[in-house]
Motif scaffolding. Structure first.
Motif, PDB file in Angstrom:
ATOM      1  N   ARG A 132       0.837  -1.211   0.000  1.00  0.00           N
ATOM      2  CA  ARG A 132       0.000   0.000   0.000  1.00  0.00           C
ATOM      3  C   ARG A 132       0.867   1.254   0.000  1.00  0.00           C
ATOM      4  O   ARG A 132       0.466   2.297  -0.490  1.00  0.00           O
ATOM      5  CB  ARG A 132      -0.945  -0.008   1.199  1.00  0.00           C
ATOM      6  CG  ARG A 132      -2.150  -0.895   0.966  1.00  0.00           C
ATOM      7  CD  ARG A 132      -3.117  -0.791   2.104  1.00  0.00           C
ATOM      8  NE  ARG A 132      -2.505  -1.199   3.353  1.00  0.00           N
ATOM      9  CZ  ARG A 132      -2.950  -0.877   4.558  1.00  0.00           C
ATOM     10  NH1 ARG A 132      -4.020  -0.122   4.687  1.00  0.00           N
ATOM     11  NH2 ARG A 132      -2.339  -1.316   5.638  1.00  0.00           N
ATOM     12  N   LEU A 156      -6.697   4.507   1.331  1.00  0.00           N
ATOM     13  CA  LEU A 156      -6.187   3.134   1.369  1.00  0.00           C
ATOM     14  C   LEU A 156      -6.646   2.301   2.557  1.00  0.00           C
ATOM     15  O   LEU A 156      -6.080   1.248   2.837  1.00  0.00           O
ATOM     16  CB  LEU A 156      -4.644   3.174   1.319  1.00  0.00           C
ATOM     17  CG  LEU A 156      -4.064   3.782   0.029  1.00  0.00           C
ATOM     18  CD1 LEU A 156      -2.571   3.999   0.143  1.00  0.00           C
ATOM     19  CD2 LEU A 156      -4.376   2.883  -1.174  1.00  0.00           C
ATOM     20  N   THR A 157      -7.668   2.779   3.255  1.00  0.00           N
ATOM     21  CA  THR A 157      -8.146   2.025   4.416  1.00  0.00           C
ATOM     22  C   THR A 157      -9.675   1.900   4.382  1.00  0.00           C
ATOM     23  O   THR A 157     -10.349   2.667   3.699  1.00  0.00           O
ATOM     24  CB  THR A 157      -7.737   2.729   5.726  1.00  0.00           C
ATOM     25  OG1 THR A 157      -8.073   4.120   5.606  1.00  0.00           O
ATOM     26  CG2 THR A 157      -6.249   2.606   6.010  1.00  0.00           C
ATOM     27  N   GLY A 158     -10.181   0.935   5.142  1.00  0.00           N
ATOM     28  CA  GLY A 158     -11.627   0.784   5.353  1.00  0.00           C
ATOM     29  C   GLY A 158     -12.439   0.818   4.075  1.00  0.00           C
ATOM     30  O   GLY A 158     -12.161   0.094   3.121  1.00  0.00           O
ATOM     31  N   LYS A 159     -13.448   1.668   4.057  1.00  0.00           N
ATOM     32  CA  LYS A 159     -14.345   1.724   2.903  1.00  0.00           C
ATOM     33  C   LYS A 159     -13.945   2.800   1.886  1.00  0.00           C
ATOM     34  O   LYS A 159     -14.724   3.172   1.013  1.00  0.00           O
ATOM     35  CB  LYS A 159     -15.779   1.984   3.393  1.00  0.00           C
ATOM     36  CG  LYS A 159     -16.327   0.873   4.278  1.00  0.00           C
ATOM     37  CD  LYS A 159     -17.837   0.856   4.262  1.00  0.00           C
ATOM     38  CE  LYS A 159     -18.451  -0.139   5.236  1.00  0.00           C
ATOM     39  NZ  LYS A 159     -17.767  -1.431   5.355  1.00  0.00           N
ATOM     40  N   LYS A 160     -12.744   3.293   2.014  1.00  0.00           N
ATOM     41  CA  LYS A 160     -12.246   4.306   1.078  1.00  0.00           C
ATOM     42  C   LYS A 160     -11.978   3.662  -0.289  1.00  0.00           C
ATOM     43  O   LYS A 160     -11.922   2.440  -0.400  1.00  0.00           O
ATOM     44  CB  LYS A 160     -10.986   4.964   1.650  1.00  0.00           C
ATOM     45  CG  LYS A 160     -11.222   5.653   2.990  1.00  0.00           C
ATOM     46  CD  LYS A 160     -12.222   6.795   2.849  1.00  0.00           C
ATOM     47  CE  LYS A 160     -12.826   7.234   4.182  1.00  0.00           C
ATOM     48  NZ  LYS A 160     -11.839   7.694   5.150  1.00  0.00           N
ATOM     49  N   GLY A 163      -9.501   0.943  -0.327  1.00  0.00           N
ATOM     50  CA  GLY A 163      -9.500   0.100   0.872  1.00  0.00           C
ATOM     51  C   GLY A 163      -9.969  -1.304   0.494  1.00  0.00           C
ATOM     52  O   GLY A 163     -11.089  -1.474   0.048  1.00  0.00           O
ATOM     53  N   ARG A 165     -10.064  -5.444   1.703  1.00  0.00           N
ATOM     54  CA  ARG A 165      -9.839  -6.403   2.773  1.00  0.00           C
ATOM     55  C   ARG A 165      -9.055  -7.602   2.239  1.00  0.00           C
ATOM     56  O   ARG A 165      -9.406  -8.162   1.200  1.00  0.00           O
ATOM     57  CB  ARG A 165     -11.208  -6.858   3.272  1.00  0.00           C
ATOM     58  CG  ARG A 165     -11.211  -7.512   4.609  1.00  0.00           C
ATOM     59  CD  ARG A 165     -12.644  -7.907   4.927  1.00  0.00           C
ATOM     60  NE  ARG A 165     -12.675  -9.282   5.390  1.00  0.00           N
ATOM     61  CZ  ARG A 165     -12.364  -9.629   6.627  1.00  0.00           C
ATOM     62  NH1 ARG A 165     -12.044  -8.701   7.512  1.00  0.00           N
ATOM     63  NH2 ARG A 165     -12.386 -10.886   6.994  1.00  0.00           N
TER      64      ARG A 165
END
Ligand code: AMP
Ligand code: MN
Ligand code: MN
Ligand code: MN
Length: 278
Positions: A132, A156-160, A163, A165
């Motif tokens: 990332r 670059l994280t979560g629901k961005k 992002g 999983r």
């Protein structure tokens, strides 16, 4: 004795070559130094060739992404046999997950209006390993964000948009890969997972249960309170103590190899227990 057991080269998300990183460690008078790139041992050959000409003692290492309760954590393997098939099969698995993730990140960024993200990011990497951090560098270069912190938060994280999983293997399996390669497994930077102290302690209990060996007690960014706490936990959960700067060579990181504070309890230092060393 100067020891630094957590460092990166451009074989993952560091800036410098393995040779340059090892040279820096030697210049800093490190006695014992580990290169621990994310999910690859490919930089260790070059690191070894350089270390053999210098006085620094190189420990073969790797930083492996793993799952604990569906959260990503990092486990450092130290003093590993890089030729072990079980370890390498595990690393190939993680490298494949990274490839798939990179494509998904690029797709998410494309939906957010950022074109050719994969190609532009690949151009920034010296190897085919994409982290990332490489995407973050690309987004900064494209003028989307001004620094690492904001780019991770916004993209670059979560629901961005970028992002994604990743289902890494659970800690028991990852510790197994490291043990198969004759190494010791260390839970990296316990305070960087945005967990409460209770949760960190539960993680350490589970890590010990799956036969994890050590805890990173001192990192370059540790506060005094964090060092005191993690030293206590190492004692409480019968884990060995490790230290590493998590050096990446990023210009604004302000971290220098080999300038860590001492471990509070040297009797418990992990390097006293390295099995492969002669
Ligand atoms: P990856 O393993 O590809 O998911 O990338 C994780 C790496 O990104 C970590 O090892 C850090 O070096 C870096 N990283 C993660 N979060 C941040 C952040 N908020 N700011 C700067 N770097 C970060
Ligand atoms: Mn990193
Ligand atoms: Mn890490
Ligand atoms: Mn690291």
């Amino acid at each position: 004795m100067k020891v630094d057991l957590h460092n990166h080269s451009y074989y993952s998300d560091g800036i410098l070559s393995p040779a340059e990183v090892v040279r820096l460690a030697d210049e800093a008078d490190c006695d014992l130094f580990a290169l621990t790139d994310h999910d690859t041992t490919d930089g260790l050959d070059e690191a070894r060739q350089t270390a053999d000409k210098l006085s620094v003692d190189l420990v073969s290492g790797v930083e492996i992404s793993a799952f604990w309760r569906n959260m990503t954590i990092h486990i450092i393997g130290l003093d590993i046999d890089v030729n072990n098939d079980i370890l390498q099969a595990g690393l190939v698995h993680n490298q494949q997950l990274r490839k798939e993730r990179a494509e998904k990140i690029a797709l998410g960024l494309w939906r957010a209006g950022i074109k050719d993200a994969l190609e532009k990011t690949q151009a920034l990497s010296k190897t085919d390993m994409l982290t990332r951090t490489h995407f973050a560098q690309m987004l900064i270069q494209e003028g989307q964000c001004k620094d690492m912190k904001s780019v991770f938060r916004r993209y670059l994280t979560g629901k961005k948009p970028g992002g994604v999983r990743v289902e890494w293997k659970n800690i028991d399996e990852v510790v197994g890969w490291i043990h198969a390669a004759g190494g010791l497994a260390v839970l990296a930077h316990p305070f960087r997972y945005k967990m409460t102290q209770t949760k960190i302690k539960n993680m350490l209990i589970d890590f010990k249960e799956v036969l994890g060996d050590g805890l990173e007690v001192v990192t370059a960014t540790s506060t005094d309170e964090e060092i005191t706490l993690s030293n206590q936990w190492a004692k409480e959960y019968e884990l060995l103590s490790s230290c590493g700067s998590d050096y990446h060579g990023w210009p604004n990181q302000r971290i220098q190899i080999g300038s860590l504070r001492d471990l509070p309890n040297l009797d418990n230092a992990i390097w006293r227990y390295f099995p492969c060393r002669t």
